[in-house]
Design a protein around this motif. Structure first.
Motif, PDB file in Angstrom:
ATOM      1  N   GLY A 164       0.891  -1.246   0.019  1.00 13.20           N
ATOM      2  CA  GLY A 164      -0.110  -0.055   0.045  1.00 13.20           C
ATOM      3  C   GLY A 164       0.820   1.523  -0.025  1.00 13.20           C
ATOM      4  N   VAL A 165       0.100   2.294   0.419  1.00 14.71           N
ATOM      5  CA  VAL A 165       0.875   3.732   0.570  1.00 14.71           C
ATOM      6  C   VAL A 165       0.771   4.088   1.757  1.00 14.71           C
ATOM      7  CG1 VAL A 165       0.487   6.036  -0.351  1.00 14.71           C
ATOM      8  CG2 VAL A 165      -0.119   4.116  -1.996  1.00 14.71           C
ATOM      9  N   VAL A 166       1.717   4.829   2.343  1.00 12.98           N
ATOM     10  CA  VAL A 166       1.919   5.628   3.501  1.00 12.98           C
ATOM     11  C   VAL A 166       1.981   7.132   3.275  1.00 12.98           C
ATOM     12  CG1 VAL A 166       2.800   3.690   4.755  1.00 12.98           C
ATOM     13  CG2 VAL A 166       4.280   5.204   3.631  1.00 12.98           C
ATOM     14  N   LEU A 167       1.438   7.854   4.436  1.00 13.23           N
ATOM     15  CA  LEU A 167       1.965   9.223   4.556  1.00 13.23           C
ATOM     16  C   LEU A 167       3.079   9.320   5.566  1.00 13.23           C
ATOM     17  CD1 LEU A 167       1.063  12.199   3.951  1.00 13.23           C
ATOM     18  CD2 LEU A 167      -0.131  12.053   6.002  1.00 13.23           C
ATOM     19  N   ALA A 168       4.108   9.831   5.115  1.00  5.38           N
ATOM     20  CA  ALA A 168       5.342  10.100   5.897  1.00  5.38           C
ATOM     21  C   ALA A 168       5.457  11.442   6.365  1.00  5.38           C
ATOM     22  CB  ALA A 168       6.527   9.689   5.236  1.00  5.38           C
ATOM     23  N   CYS A 169       5.377  11.699   7.704  1.00 10.06           N
ATOM     24  CA  CYS A 169       5.195  13.038   8.324  1.00 10.06           C
ATOM     25  C   CYS A 169       6.323  13.119   9.468  1.00 10.06           C
ATOM     26  CB  CYS A 169       3.903  13.284   8.518  1.00 10.06           C
ATOM     27  SG  CYS A 169       3.150  12.090   9.954  1.00 10.06           S
ATOM     28  N   GLY A 170       6.836  14.204   9.649  1.00 14.01           N
ATOM     29  CA  GLY A 170       7.591  14.596  10.911  1.00 14.01           C
ATOM     30  C   GLY A 170       6.845  15.280  12.022  1.00 14.01           C
ATOM     31  N   PRO A 171       7.381  15.241  13.343  1.00 14.01           N
ATOM     32  CA  PRO A 171       6.770  15.720  14.396  1.00 14.01           C
ATOM     33  C   PRO A 171       5.731  17.095  14.301  1.00 14.01           C
ATOM     34  CG  PRO A 171       9.069  15.007  14.932  1.00 14.01           C
ATOM     35  CD  PRO A 171       9.035  15.178  13.361  1.00 14.01           C
ATOM     36  N   GLU A 172       6.486  17.832  13.380  1.00 15.83           N
ATOM     37  CA  GLU A 172       5.690  19.241  13.363  1.00 15.83           C
ATOM     38  C   GLU A 172       4.415  19.002  12.456  1.00 15.83           C
ATOM     39  OE1 GLU A 172       8.384  18.024  10.240  1.00 15.83           O
ATOM     40  OE2 GLU A 172       8.959  18.675  12.120  1.00 15.83           O
ATOM     41  N   TRP A 173       4.120  17.910  11.857  1.00 18.75           N
ATOM     42  CA  TRP A 173       3.011  17.676  11.148  1.00 18.75           C
ATOM     43  C   TRP A 173       2.086  16.699  11.886  1.00 18.75           C
ATOM     44  CZ3 TRP A 173       1.606  21.376   7.987  1.00 18.75           C
ATOM     45  CH2 TRP A 173       2.618  22.065   7.401  1.00 18.75           C
ATOM     46  N   ARG A 174       2.810  15.741  12.605  1.00 16.26           N
ATOM     47  CA  ARG A 174       2.096  14.490  13.303  1.00 16.26           C
ATOM     48  C   ARG A 174       0.900  14.894  13.877  1.00 16.26           C
ATOM     49  NH1 ARG A 174       6.582  11.406  14.906  1.00 16.26           N
ATOM     50  NH2 ARG A 174       6.561  12.454  16.662  1.00 16.26           N
ATOM     51  N   GLU A 175       0.893  15.732  14.926  1.00 17.60           N
ATOM     52  CA  GLU A 175      -0.104  16.379  15.805  1.00 17.60           C
ATOM     53  C   GLU A 175      -1.188  16.898  14.951  1.00 17.60           C
ATOM     54  OE1 GLU A 175      -0.417  15.171  18.612  1.00 17.60           O
ATOM     55  OE2 GLU A 175       1.980  14.297  18.399  1.00 17.60           O
ATOM     56  N   ARG A 176      -1.116  17.703  13.657  1.00  9.06           N
ATOM     57  CA  ARG A 176      -2.094  18.136  13.081  1.00  9.06           C
ATOM     58  C   ARG A 176      -2.929  17.438  12.296  1.00  9.06           C
ATOM     59  NH1 ARG A 176       1.354  23.287  10.579  1.00  9.06           N
ATOM     60  NH2 ARG A 176       3.200  23.197  11.845  1.00  9.06           N
ATOM     61  N   PRO A 178      -5.546  14.485  10.895  1.00  7.10           N
ATOM     62  CA  PRO A 178      -6.443  13.778  11.480  1.00  7.10           C
ATOM     63  C   PRO A 178      -6.076  12.159  11.211  1.00  7.10           C
ATOM     64  CG  PRO A 178      -6.976  14.678   9.102  1.00  7.10           C
ATOM     65  CD  PRO A 178      -5.759  15.297   9.774  1.00  7.10           C
ATOM     66  N   THR A 179      -6.961  11.355  12.084  1.00  5.81           N
ATOM     67  CA  THR A 179      -6.585  10.021  11.992  1.00  5.81           C
ATOM     68  C   THR A 179      -6.534   9.080  10.695  1.00  5.81           C
ATOM     69  OG1 THR A 179      -7.381   9.704  14.334  1.00  5.81           O
ATOM     70  CG2 THR A 179      -7.016   7.599  12.917  1.00  5.81           C
ATOM     71  N   ALA A 180      -7.785   9.822   9.936  1.00  6.64           N
ATOM     72  CA  ALA A 180      -7.921   9.392   8.721  1.00  6.64           C
ATOM     73  C   ALA A 180      -8.183  10.400   7.607  1.00  6.64           C
ATOM     74  CB  ALA A 180      -9.411   8.276   8.568  1.00  6.64           C
ATOM     75  N   PRO A 181      -6.842  10.976   7.244  1.00  8.72           N
ATOM     76  CA  PRO A 181      -7.332  12.382   6.528  1.00  8.72           C
ATOM     77  C   PRO A 181      -7.834  11.854   5.031  1.00  8.72           C
ATOM     78  CG  PRO A 181      -4.906  11.330   6.451  1.00  8.72           C
ATOM     79  CD  PRO A 181      -5.570  10.647   7.269  1.00  8.72           C
ATOM     80  N   THR A 182      -8.635  12.765   4.621  1.00 12.63           N
ATOM     81  CA  THR A 182      -9.457  12.624   3.463  1.00 12.63           C
ATOM     82  C   THR A 182      -8.380  12.974   2.189  1.00 12.63           C
ATOM     83  OG1 THR A 182     -10.189  14.850   3.389  1.00 12.63           O
ATOM     84  CG2 THR A 182     -11.607  13.322   4.242  1.00 12.63           C
ATOM     85  N   PRO A 183      -8.916  12.902   0.852  1.00  9.19           N
ATOM     86  CA  PRO A 183      -7.811  13.367  -0.104  1.00  9.19           C
ATOM     87  C   PRO A 183      -7.804  14.821  -0.014  1.00  9.19           C
ATOM     88  CG  PRO A 183      -9.598  11.580  -0.920  1.00  9.19           C
ATOM     89  CD  PRO A 183      -9.840  11.779   0.460  1.00  9.19           C
ATOM     90  N   GLN A 184      -8.921  15.535   0.057  1.00  9.80           N
ATOM     91  CA  GLN A 184      -8.759  17.021   0.218  1.00  9.80           C
ATOM     92  C   GLN A 184      -8.018  17.418   1.303  1.00  9.80           C
ATOM     93  OE1 GLN A 184     -11.521  15.142   0.213  1.00  9.80           O
ATOM     94  NE2 GLN A 184     -12.317  15.691  -2.018  1.00  9.80           N
ATOM     95  N   GLU A 185      -7.803  16.820   2.268  1.00  8.40           N
ATOM     96  CA  GLU A 185      -7.039  17.310   3.580  1.00  8.40           C
ATOM     97  C   GLU A 185      -5.489  16.652   3.261  1.00  8.40           C
ATOM     98  OE1 GLU A 185      -9.819  16.859   7.469  1.00  8.40           O
ATOM     99  OE2 GLU A 185      -9.146  14.953   6.355  1.00  8.40           O
ATOM    100  N   LEU A 186      -5.248  15.799   2.442  1.00  7.23           N
ATOM    101  CA  LEU A 186      -3.899  15.208   2.121  1.00  7.23           C
ATOM    102  C   LEU A 186      -3.241  16.253   1.212  1.00  7.23           C
ATOM    103  CD1 LEU A 186      -4.407  11.531   1.716  1.00  7.23           C
ATOM    104  CD2 LEU A 186      -3.232  12.841   3.471  1.00  7.23           C
ATOM    105  N   ALA A 187      -4.175  16.816   0.184  1.00 11.46           N
ATOM    106  CA  ALA A 187      -3.875  17.591  -0.902  1.00 11.46           C
ATOM    107  C   ALA A 187      -3.599  18.934  -0.408  1.00 11.46           C
ATOM    108  CB  ALA A 187      -5.026  17.787  -2.072  1.00 11.46           C
ATOM    109  N   ALA A 188      -4.202  19.324   0.765  1.00  6.47           N
ATOM    110  CA  ALA A 188      -3.823  20.544   1.362  1.00  6.47           C
ATOM    111  C   ALA A 188      -2.472  20.604   1.904  1.00  6.47           C
ATOM    112  CB  ALA A 188      -5.001  21.092   2.324  1.00  6.47           C
TER     113      ALA A 188
END
Length: 296
Positions: A164-176, A178-188
């Protein structure tokens, strides 16, 4: 005609330059040119189109090249088969890998070297199409990447598990996030993505377009390493295939699995499926199956 002349001819095809071909064969350029001219004289036809520099092959040269590649493949495989009969496997395993397939073949290479200390390895980053062509022309022993099912049907393949596919993020983004981000939230997000034209990027664009979302990355690269370093530095978040060894080497980077449709192409290791498959390729596949059998 002798075997060295055929090697020189194939080296010229590979390098597309007399000087580079000569260096690859560890001879001088005049020697390479002379031996190819001798071959042309013996066959009674021009094989190479010459101007101020190499300009390609004649139609007759292309046909001779096709036969030469086959003969050299059988000749090289014969030498390897003889060594295998003696319990030895020597030479260089030539691998072509799609960078974004995130394959970590280190365990396979390590076990092969442990079993056959005379082996060496040469790994090139390539597209899936270039890998298939490299196998067809006996320039590669093994390929690894994403392939269409109809392509795999023509090769000896070892499919890898769908990760599958993963979203890789660092500490500065991790807390912001959502648990299951929508495509619109990911694209932003400030996204780090593979370059346009790469298969995985095309897959992502298709998936998001179905949701009416257009991806506009902040950073693009054909290197998973560079994408992950950008994430580690806090530049943004990356959408990449799961399974990269780099994930565990970057403290603080978290990878969240995403519920996206499966890719049309299948992640796999591939080799030729005929008598021109080298003993090196067969040995590699044997070890790969030993290591990955519980997973596939």
């Amino acid at each position: 005609m002798d075997i060295k002349q055929l090697y020189y001819l194939c080296a010229l095809e590979r390098e597309r330059h007399f000087g580079r071909a000569a260096r690859a064969c560890c001879i001088t350029q005049p020697t390479l040119s002379m031996r190819i001219k001798q071959l042309e004289s013996e066959l009674g036809m021009p094989l190479v189109r010459r101007g101020k520099q190499f300009e390609g092959f004649t139609p007759e040269g292309e046909r001779v090249l096709e036969r030469a590649r086959t003969l050299l493949s059988h000749y090289d495989n014969l030498k390897l088969e003889v060594e295998a009969m003696k319990g030895r496997l020597t030479g260089t395993v030539r691998l072509g890998l799609v960078p974004l397939s995130c394959m970590d073949l280190s365990p396979v290479l390590a076990r092969l070297r442990q079993r056959y200390p005379g082996l060496g390895f040469e790994i090139d980053d390539m597209t899936a199409d270039a890998i298939v062509q490299g196998l067809e022309k006996n320039r590669l022993d093994i390929g690894g990447g994403f392939f269409e099912p109809e392509v795999l049907a023509q090769l000896n393949s070892l499919a890898l598990p769908e990760q599958g596919v993963v979203l890789a993020c660092g500490p500065e983004w991790r807390e912001r996030l959502p648990t299951a981000p929508t495509p619109q939230e990911l694209a932003a997000l400030p996204l780090c993505l593979p370059k346009a034209g790469m298969y995985f990027r095309g897959y992502l664009e298709t998936v998001f377009a179905r949701q009416g979302v257009r991806l506009q990355p902040m950073l693009e690269s054909d290197s998973v390493y560079r994408l992950m370093r950008a994430v580690h530095a806090g530049l943004g978040c990356a959408l990449i295939p799961a399974g990269s060894v780099l994930f565990s080497e970057l403290p603080g980077v978290e990878c969240r699995p995403l519920a996206l449709p499966a890719m049309a192409r299948i992640g796999a290791l591939v080799m030729r499926n005929d008598d021109q498959a080298s003993p090196l390729a067969r040995g590699f596949f044997e070890v790969a199956k030993e290591l990955w059998h519980p997973l596939v």
